[in-house]
Design a protein around this motif. Sequence first.
Motif, short mmCIF file in Angstrom:
data_model
loop_
_atom_site.label_atom_id
_atom_site.label_comp_id
_atom_site.label_asym_id
_atom_site.label_seq_id
_atom_site.Cartn_x
_atom_site.Cartn_y
_atom_site.Cartn_z
N LYS A 1 104.09 -1.27 26.64
CA LYS A 1 104.84 -0.63 27.81
C LYS A 1 104.29 0.71 27.88
CE LYS A 1 108.83 -3.02 27.08
NZ LYS A 1 110.46 -3.09 27.04
N GLY A 2 102.63 0.77 28.03
CA GLY A 2 102.09 2.19 28.23
C GLY A 2 101.64 2.97 27.09
N TYR A 3 101.92 2.40 25.88
CA TYR A 3 101.77 3.15 24.80
C TYR A 3 100.87 2.09 23.93
CZ TYR A 3 105.54 6.24 25.63
OH TYR A 3 106.36 7.13 26.26
N ASP A 4 99.69 2.66 23.19
CA ASP A 4 98.74 1.84 22.24
C ASP A 4 98.97 1.94 21.07
OD1 ASP A 4 96.95 0.69 24.34
OD2 ASP A 4 96.34 2.74 24.67
N VAL A 5 99.89 0.83 20.18
CA VAL A 5 100.23 0.79 18.79
C VAL A 5 99.05 0.39 18.20
CG1 VAL A 5 102.07 -0.10 17.42
CG2 VAL A 5 102.39 0.37 19.82
N TRP A 6 98.63 0.88 17.01
CA TRP A 6 97.59 0.70 16.25
C TRP A 6 97.74 0.38 14.82
CZ3 TRP A 6 92.71 0.97 18.44
CH2 TRP A 6 92.75 1.65 19.69
N GLU A 7 97.10 -0.67 14.28
CA GLU A 7 97.35 -1.04 12.97
C GLU A 7 96.03 -1.53 12.26
OE1 GLU A 7 100.28 -1.22 11.20
OE2 GLU A 7 101.83 -1.22 12.77
N LEU A 8 95.85 -1.78 11.08
CA LEU A 8 94.66 -2.20 10.54
C LEU A 8 94.85 -3.87 10.35
CD1 LEU A 8 94.19 0.42 7.62
CD2 LEU A 8 93.21 0.45 9.84
N PRO A 9 93.60 -4.32 10.54
CA PRO A 9 93.43 -5.78 10.41
C PRO A 9 93.68 -6.52 9.14
CG PRO A 9 91.44 -4.83 10.52
CD PRO A 9 92.31 -3.84 10.79
N PRO A 10 93.82 -7.81 8.99
CA PRO A 10 93.94 -8.21 7.40
C PRO A 10 92.81 -7.84 6.64
CG PRO A 10 94.72 -9.82 9.33
CD PRO A 10 93.83 -8.89 10.18
N ASN A 11 92.94 -7.73 5.26
CA ASN A 11 94.18 -8.54 4.63
C ASN A 11 95.25 -7.83 4.81
OD1 ASN A 11 92.36 -6.34 3.17
ND2 ASN A 11 93.62 -7.19 1.26
N GLY A 12 95.62 -6.92 5.30
CA GLY A 12 96.90 -6.55 5.49
C GLY A 12 97.85 -7.30 6.51
N GLN A 13 99.03 -6.92 6.67
CA GLN A 13 99.82 -7.60 7.49
C GLN A 13 100.13 -6.77 8.82
OE1 GLN A 13 103.91 -8.39 6.28
NE2 GLN A 13 103.92 -6.28 5.03
N GLY A 14 99.46 -5.70 9.11
CA GLY A 14 99.77 -5.07 10.19
C GLY A 14 100.01 -5.42 11.66
N ILE A 15 99.06 -6.59 11.86
CA ILE A 15 98.78 -7.21 13.15
C ILE A 15 100.24 -7.88 13.30
CG2 ILE A 15 96.30 -7.35 13.13
CD1 ILE A 15 96.59 -10.18 12.82
N ALA A 16 100.95 -8.21 12.42
CA ALA A 16 102.30 -8.99 12.57
C ALA A 16 103.19 -8.05 13.35
CB ALA A 16 102.97 -9.38 11.15
N ALA A 17 103.16 -6.49 13.27
CA ALA A 17 104.03 -5.78 14.16
C ALA A 17 103.55 -5.86 15.54
CB ALA A 17 103.86 -4.32 13.49
N LEU A 18 102.11 -6.04 15.77
CA LEU A 18 101.63 -6.28 17.09
C LEU A 18 102.11 -7.28 17.56
CD1 LEU A 18 98.06 -4.64 16.39
CD2 LEU A 18 100.04 -3.63 16.91
N LEU B 1 95.38 -13.62 18.08
CA LEU B 1 96.73 -13.79 17.48
C LEU B 1 97.59 -12.43 18.29
CD1 LEU B 1 96.11 -14.41 13.82
CD2 LEU B 1 97.35 -15.81 15.30
N ILE B 2 96.89 -11.44 18.74
CA ILE B 2 97.52 -10.22 19.05
C ILE B 2 97.18 -10.06 20.50
CG2 ILE B 2 97.28 -9.00 16.84
CD1 ILE B 2 94.85 -7.25 18.22
N SER B 3 96.88 -11.31 21.44
CA SER B 3 96.90 -11.23 22.76
C SER B 3 98.05 -11.45 23.37
CB SER B 3 95.72 -12.15 23.07
OG SER B 3 96.32 -13.65 22.84
N LYS B 4 97.92 -10.81 24.76
CA LYS B 4 99.21 -11.22 25.43
C LYS B 4 99.28 -12.40 25.90
CE LYS B 4 99.98 -6.62 25.81
NZ LYS B 4 101.12 -6.16 25.14
N GLN B 5 98.04 -13.30 26.31
CA GLN B 5 98.26 -14.59 26.71
C GLN B 5 98.86 -15.54 25.56
OE1 GLN B 5 94.42 -16.32 27.38
NE2 GLN B 5 95.06 -18.32 27.76
N TYR B 6 98.60 -15.11 24.23
CA TYR B 6 99.19 -15.91 23.02
C TYR B 6 100.76 -15.76 22.88
CZ TYR B 6 99.72 -17.61 18.27
OH TYR B 6 99.98 -18.44 17.24
#
Length: 563
Positions: free
Chosen positions: A272-289, A342-347
Motif C-alpha cells: 500500500k505504498g510502503y516498501d517493507v524489507w526483510e533478509l532472504p533465507p536462510n532466515g524466515q523474513g520473507i514469510a512476513a512479506l 514466493l514474494i511476488s504479487k502474482q503468487y
Amino acid sequence: MKISILMSLLTLVLTSFFSFAFDRITGESFSSRSEVIAQNAMVATSQPLATQVALDILKQGGNAVDAAIAANAMLGLVEPTGSGIGGDLFAIVWDAKTQKLYGLNASGRSPASLTLEHFALQGLERIPSYGPLSVSVPGAVDGWFELHAKFGSLPMSSILSPSIEYAKKGFPVSELIAYYLQQSVPKLSEFSGFKETYMPNGKVPAKGQIFHNKGLAVTYEKIATGGRDVFYKGDIARSIAAYMKEQGGFLSYEDLANHTSEWVEPVSTNYKGYDVWELPPNGQGIAALQILNLLEQFDIEGMGFGSQQYVHTFIEAKKLAFADRAKYYADPTFNNIPVDWLISKQYAQQRSKLIDQGQVAKRIDAGIDHGDTIYLTTADKEGNMVSLIQSNYRGMGSGMTPTGLGFMLQDRGELFSLQSEHFNVYAPNKRPFHTIIPAFITRNGQPWVSFGVMGGSAQPQMHAQIVVNLIDFGMNLQEAGDAPRMLHFGSSQPTGKIMTDGGYVSLESGYEPKVKRELLKKGHILRDSVGAYGGYQAIMRDPKTGVYYGASESRKDGQAAGY
C-alpha cells in the motif's frame, strides 16, 4: 436551592476533571504509552542499561553502527537469556551517505566433521535441543567486525569499553532476566561451565542482585584489542574447540577459523505504498512479506483492528505463508529457493483464493515455535539507521558454556531437518534455518521505520501485524507495538511434516469475547499462551524534519531513548 446548584456544578466539574484524567491518551481500548521523540539520535533495546550505553556512544560521536554493536555487547552481558556472542546475528543498515539499505547475514555453519549419518547411527529422529550436537559456529562477533569495517567510526575498544566495565563491576539483574535465568537452571545446569558462569554461590542471581561476569570481561577485552581473529583463530577459538571436544562435540578450531559472514541484498514487497524489507533465507523474513502480499488482497482497513474478520483472514494468510516456509526456507548455498516468486504479487493473488472466509484450513505445513532473542535499533544525527537482531536460540542456548569465557554457545543447529530430501536437511558446513529477522520500511526511497519483534518462529506474524497496525489502522509507533497480538501455532518443525489439525490460535488479552466466540464457530482452536507475544523495538524517522520517534516493548524491560 443555591447550595443544591453549587453542589451540582461541583459534581459536574469533578466528573469532567476525573473523566479527562482517566481517559486513555491514545484513545485505544488497550493500554499504551507515549512515543519517545528526539532530534539527534535514538536507541531502542530490550534493556535500559544497553539503551543508555548505546546512547552514550552516540553522544561521544559514534554513529548508529557503533551504537548497535555497543548495545549488542551490553545485552550479551545483561540479557544472557536471549543473546550473547555464542550466537548469530542479522542486520539491515540504512546508510545515509549512499542512500541505500545493506543486509548482513552473520549466521554460522554446522561442523565440518558432523554428518547426517551420525544422527542416524545414534537413532535420532531430530537434533537434540541441548548439548553438543546442536552447536553451530557463532557468527555474532564476525558480524560486529563486518558492520564496523563497512560503517563504523569509533575504535572497537571504545565501543566495547562500557560492557567490559559493567562485566567487571557488576550490574543489578532485572526481575524478568532473573526469572528467565531461574527457568534455565533445570535444563542447563547439568552442563559443564554453566554453574561457574551463571550461578555464583550456587544460585542464579535474584532480582536486584549485583551480578559480575569477569570471564566475559576478559573475553571482550581480548576482542577489543585483538580483533575478530582472536575469537575465530586465537585463544578464544582454541578454548572453544578444546571445550567442545571434552563434551563430545564436533565444533572444531577449523570450523571457527573458516567462518565468514555474507553481505546480502535485502528483499521487499510494496504494501500500500510502503516498501517493507526483510533478509532472504536462510532466515524466515520473507514469510512476513508473503503474509502482507496475501492481506493486500482484502479490505483489512475496512475489517477493523480486532475484528473476527481480520483475525481470521490474518491467520489463514499466515498458514499459507508458513506452508512455503516449511518447504523452502533453508541455506540458499545448498538449494535453489524461488524467493522472487514466493514474494511476488502474482503468487499472492493465486494463493489468496485458498482463503475461505467461512472456515479454517486444516491441512497445513507449519513450523516450530520456541526460542528467545534480542532485537535493537539505533539511529544517528547523520540519518544512518540500524535494524539488528541477535540470538542464541532457545533462550540461553545449548548449555555448552566454554570454561572461563563468560558466554554460552547457541543451539541453532537444532532447527536442521533430519529428513534426507528436505531443503533444510542437515549437512556439514551448512547454515540452518533461522528464525531471527530484522525488518525495515522505506517510503519513496527514504527510510521510515526500523523495527523488529523478537519471538522465535512467530516473528513473521508479528512483523506483519506491526506493518498493518501502522499502515491500515493508523496507529502511532508505540501503539503499533502495544496493541494486542494474535499468533497461530502449529505442531511440527520446519521439516516439511504435515499438520492435519489446523493448529491453534492464541489471542493476547484485549480481544473481545464475542470475537473469540465467532472464531470458534469458524473452527479455530483457541488456547491461552503466556509470555509468547514477543518483544518489539522500533525507530521512525520523519522524512520532512528528520526527527526520530522511538518505541519499546512494554511486555519486557525495553527502553527507547534519544537526545
